[in-house]
Scaffold this motif. Structure first.
Motif, PDB file in Angstrom:
ATOM      1  N   ALA A 347      73.647   1.865  22.773  1.00 49.76           N
ATOM      2  CA  ALA A 347      73.260   1.180  21.541  1.00 49.76           C
ATOM      3  C   ALA A 347      74.486   0.958  20.652  1.00 49.76           C
ATOM      4  O   ALA A 347      75.529   1.611  20.819  1.00 49.76           O
ATOM      5  CB  ALA A 347      72.212   1.996  20.796  1.00 49.76           C
ATOM      6  N   PRO A 348      74.397   0.030  19.681  1.00 48.77           N
ATOM      7  CA  PRO A 348      75.526  -0.171  18.741  1.00 48.77           C
ATOM      8  C   PRO A 348      75.908   1.118  18.030  1.00 48.77           C
ATOM      9  O   PRO A 348      77.090   1.373  17.819  1.00 48.77           O
ATOM     10  CB  PRO A 348      74.975  -1.228  17.764  1.00 48.77           C
ATOM     11  CG  PRO A 348      73.921  -1.947  18.531  1.00 48.77           C
ATOM     12  CD  PRO A 348      73.307  -0.931  19.444  1.00 48.77           C
ATOM     13  N   ASP A 349      74.943   1.907  17.617  1.00 42.30           N
ATOM     14  CA  ASP A 349      75.190   3.259  17.138  1.00 42.30           C
ATOM     15  C   ASP A 349      73.958   4.078  17.488  1.00 42.30           C
ATOM     16  O   ASP A 349      72.887   3.530  17.784  1.00 42.30           O
ATOM     17  CB  ASP A 349      75.478   3.303  15.630  1.00 42.30           C
ATOM     18  CG  ASP A 349      74.314   2.776  14.813  1.00 42.30           C
ATOM     19  OD1 ASP A 349      73.374   3.553  14.553  1.00 42.30           O
ATOM     20  OD2 ASP A 349      74.346   1.587  14.450  1.00 42.30           O
ATOM     21  N   GLU A 350      74.090   5.388  17.458  1.00 45.78           N
ATOM     22  CA  GLU A 350      73.018   6.238  17.975  1.00 45.78           C
ATOM     23  C   GLU A 350      71.768   6.166  17.104  1.00 45.78           C
ATOM     24  O   GLU A 350      70.649   6.336  17.617  1.00 45.78           O
ATOM     25  CB  GLU A 350      73.494   7.683  18.088  1.00 45.78           C
ATOM     26  CG  GLU A 350      73.865   8.359  16.788  1.00 45.78           C
ATOM     27  CD  GLU A 350      74.192   9.830  16.990  1.00 45.78           C
ATOM     28  OE1 GLU A 350      74.429  10.520  15.989  1.00 45.78           O
ATOM     29  OE2 GLU A 350      74.203  10.283  18.146  1.00 45.78           O
ATOM     30  N   TYR A 351      71.912   5.866  15.825  1.00 43.32           N
ATOM     31  CA  TYR A 351      70.723   5.789  14.970  1.00 43.32           C
ATOM     32  C   TYR A 351      69.946   4.490  15.233  1.00 43.32           C
ATOM     33  O   TYR A 351      68.716   4.475  15.176  1.00 43.32           O
ATOM     34  CB  TYR A 351      71.128   5.885  13.502  1.00 43.32           C
ATOM     35  CG  TYR A 351      71.827   7.180  13.192  1.00 43.32           C
ATOM     36  CD1 TYR A 351      71.118   8.375  13.072  1.00 43.32           C
ATOM     37  CD2 TYR A 351      73.211   7.227  13.049  1.00 43.32           C
ATOM     38  CE1 TYR A 351      71.764   9.562  12.806  1.00 43.32           C
ATOM     39  CE2 TYR A 351      73.865   8.409  12.792  1.00 43.32           C
ATOM     40  CZ  TYR A 351      73.137   9.579  12.662  1.00 43.32           C
ATOM     41  OH  TYR A 351      73.782  10.754  12.411  1.00 43.32           O
ATOM     42  N   ALA A 352      70.656   3.407  15.521  1.00 45.04           N
ATOM     43  CA  ALA A 352      69.967   2.182  15.936  1.00 45.04           C
ATOM     44  C   ALA A 352      69.242   2.404  17.257  1.00 45.04           C
ATOM     45  O   ALA A 352      68.110   1.942  17.451  1.00 45.04           O
ATOM     46  CB  ALA A 352      70.961   1.023  16.046  1.00 45.04           C
ATOM     47  N   GLY A 353      69.900   3.128  18.175  1.00 46.66           N
ATOM     48  CA  GLY A 353      69.238   3.457  19.431  1.00 46.66           C
ATOM     49  C   GLY A 353      68.016   4.327  19.223  1.00 46.66           C
ATOM     50  O   GLY A 353      66.982   4.144  19.875  1.00 46.66           O
ATOM     51  N   LEU A 354      68.111   5.299  18.285  1.00 46.41           N
ATOM     52  CA  LEU A 354      66.963   6.151  17.983  1.00 46.41           C
ATOM     53  C   LEU A 354      65.807   5.328  17.431  1.00 46.41           C
ATOM     54  O   LEU A 354      64.646   5.508  17.836  1.00 46.41           O
ATOM     55  CB  LEU A 354      67.382   7.233  16.978  1.00 46.41           C
ATOM     56  CG  LEU A 354      66.259   8.100  16.400  1.00 46.41           C
ATOM     57  CD1 LEU A 354      65.624   8.940  17.491  1.00 46.41           C
ATOM     58  CD2 LEU A 354      66.798   8.996  15.288  1.00 46.41           C
TER      59      LEU A 354
END
Length: 622
Positions: A347-354
């Protein structure tokens, strides 16, 4: 005075102090008591589960002489004789520990085996302990094979490894193998409570649970984390400080995310994810904690009695969420969480993936049938093209147009203008039956049709009885109308009394929207075979519909409708189901609508005068 870490200070000194490895302790204790001693032992297991500890206790048991110096081989070493104290201190001359990670060559192994020819100096047995034995080279393994197979009677080998797959089978076959298992979190919590009680360090139970989960089955890791927690908390082990130290997500956030997903509240899910971003907490840890909670929820949903006697303070909240989230969605969300951890790096960053992992559940909560219905309605209500003077028949079959009618088919100017509709000279069109649906917009009257009904000026219009004057395209120039595939004939139904009752009951549940999605499909596709007291037997053709969670939800819907019964689902041929009855009724309505439409005088006139054709599949009964 130097401080000794808890992992070394609390290392077990005899078999009775070991925890979590009862199967190994029992086997070794019985072997020592009965004097049935093997010449080579292999201890396997993950880090920090007690491999080196068991090796030292075994060496003390073999060489213990008792407090009076007259003892023999025992399963309970005294701990005070010279052999016990020196082995504990690491200076017993007949006990040798070799680290194979740094001494992995053949020369080191040959140097160790050269000592095997000499009898013990102080003890009863020589004990060679080789740690991380899987790190030895193939040449080193080959060098020790002969001695390992037939050692002197006074020599014992103890091998330890965290990766037994890398140990040659020729070595494994010469050893008595014991697998030390990772310790359960409950066992780790109990041991930490005893250790901190002896150290007089105040600790909260929930903090110990966090440390036990973070240790992942390793007692040494748990004790090392406890040392860190004591230092971080200034002599206290509190839940808040331990959670901050470990970077763990508060259970309230985890429960909030699961509750929002159960309610289908995407806004709350995104807000919680942004809160995790602001706090700098790990997205991977969040998914891991959610998976742990969902696993306990799934257990409660499958075995409701498991919640009794649970002392975990989170048990009540987990039970509430288990009742709120359906069992099939619990399984789906658990799968999304454990597989979503691998996607965080993409993901672009782990929070976007979350956020994307969590929002992935929400589309599954929409009933598939409702989505398909919406798509069908959108196709049916599509407006006709604006360029055509006569609307193209819509999906409801409301309007019909002459083939090829359009801007290119306007009659020549010398045909004359149509007469005013207020004073028609031709017979008026017949009244249409009420079955015809209301058209989307008022169609423009084709000029050729009006010229056939009202006479044009005498200088240009032919007689009304002259049918040759109507401008019609040749059939060869007309584009072939779109034809839909004919609907398949529904399968016949062998009507039964149970089928009549089940069809009426299911139709009532569907009308009240008491059942949706998979539960509705199970009810529609099932045949009620028998009713015996409070047990009903349903038969289905597709085994996938017999999911226990779906069956329980249908059972609950029946109970709300006044039928508190227990459903039993079997797989077999279905001869009478509500879906088949509905299909047959729909086919009958379709045939009646087609017959009524074909008998309509207006339709017959359009077909006769203009060669109009009905597009197959465009008729829908009201």
């Amino acid at each position: 005075m130097s401080y000794m870490v808890l992992a070394r200070k609390t290392r077990p000194r005899n078999f009775s102090e070991m925890v979590g490895q009862e199967h190994v302790v029992q086997a070794l204790t019985n072997a020592l008591t009965q004097q049935r001693l093997h010449h080579a032992y292999l201890f396997t297991g993950t880090r920090g589960v007690g491999k080196t500890t068991v090796s030292r206790i075994l060496a003390k048991s073999l060489n213990c002489t008792g407090p009076d110096g007259q003892g023999g081989i025992t399963a309970t070493p005294c701990g005070v004789c010279p052999a016990c104290t020196e082995i504990e201190a690491g200076r017993f001359v007949d006990y040798t520990e070799l680290d194979a990670a740094s001494n992995r060559g053949v020369d080191e192994v040959q140097g160790l085996l050269e000592q095997a020819v000499y009898k013990p100096v102080q003890g009863r047995f020589k004990v060679f302990m080789i740690d991380e034995v899987h790190m030895l080279t193939n040449t080193a393994f080959n060098a020790m094979l002969k001695t390992l197979e037939e050692p002197p009677e006074y020599l014992k080998f103890v091998l330890a490894t965290t990766d037994p797959q890398k140990v040659p089978v020729t070595v494994l076959s010469r050893c008595l193998q014991f697998n030390l298992r990772p310790m359960a979190p409950e066992t780790v919590v109990e041991q930490l409570a005893r250790v901190l009680g002896a150290e007089q360090v105040p600790a909260e139970p929930q903090a110990l649970r966090l440390l036990a989960r973070a240790a992942r089955g390793s007692m040494r890791d748990a004790l090392s984390l406890t040392d860190q927690a004591i230092a971080f908390g200034a002599g206290q082990v509190l839940e808040a400080t331990v959670r901050q130290m470990l970077g763990s997500v508060d259970r309230g956030v985890v429960f909030g995310l699961i509750a929002a997903l159960a309610a289908g509240d995407g806004k709350a899910v995104v807000e919680q994810s942004e809160r995790l971003r602001a706090d700098g907490l790990s997205a991977a840890t969040t998914l891991e904690d959610m998976a742990a909670v969902l696993q306990r929820m799934a257990v409660l949903q499958a075995v409701p009695g498991m919640a009794q006697g649970d002392t975990d303070p989170d048990a009540q909240e987990i039970a509430r969420l288990a009742a709120q989230l359906p069992a099939d969605e619990t399984q789906l969300l658990y799968s999304l969480c454990i597989h979503g951890r691998a996607e965080l790096g993409l993901a672009p960053d782990e929070y976007a993936g979350l956020t994307m992992v969590l929002l992935r559940l929400l589309p599954f909560k929409q009933p598939a049938a409702a989505t398909a219905e919406k798509k069908t309605l959108k196709r049916a209500e599509a407006p006709p093209p604006e360029s055509e003077p006569v609307p193209v028949p819509d999906a409801d079959g409301g309007d019909f147009a002459p083939p090829g009618a359009g801007p290119a088919d306007q009659p020549p100017d010398d045909w004359g203008e149509p007469a005013e509709p207020t004073a028609p000279t031709a017979p008026t069109a017949p009244t249409h039956p009420p079955l015809r649906p209301v058209p989307v917009r008022e169609p423009a009257a084709p000029q050729g049709y009006e010229s056939n009904r009202a006479p044009a000026p005498a200088s240009t219009a032919p007689a009304a009885t002259d049918t040759v004057a109507v401008k019609v395209r040749e059939a060869a120039d007309e584009p072939a109308p779109l034809r839909a595939a004919p609907a398949p004939e529904p399968r016949p139904v062998s009507a039964t009394g149970e089928g009549d009752f089940w069809h009426a009951l299911v139709q009532a549940l569907v009308a009240r929207e008491a059942i949706t999605a998979l539960v509705r499909e199970l009810a529609l596709q099932a045949q009620l075979v028998a009713r015996a007291g409070d047990e009903w037997t349903l038969r289905i053709e597709r085994e996938s519909l017999g999911n226990p969670g779906v069956r329980e939800r249908l059972q609950a819907a029946l109970a709300e409708a006044g039928h508190a019964v227990r459903l039993r689902v079997e797989v077999g041929a279905v001869a009478d189901s509500p879906s088949r009855r509905n299909a047959i009724a729909a086919a009958q309505r379709m045939k009646a609508a087609e017959s009524l439409l074909m008998a309509d005088p207006f339709v017959q006139e359009m077909v006769r005068d203009f060669g109009a054709k009905i597009v197959p599949g465009s008729i829908k009964p009201l």
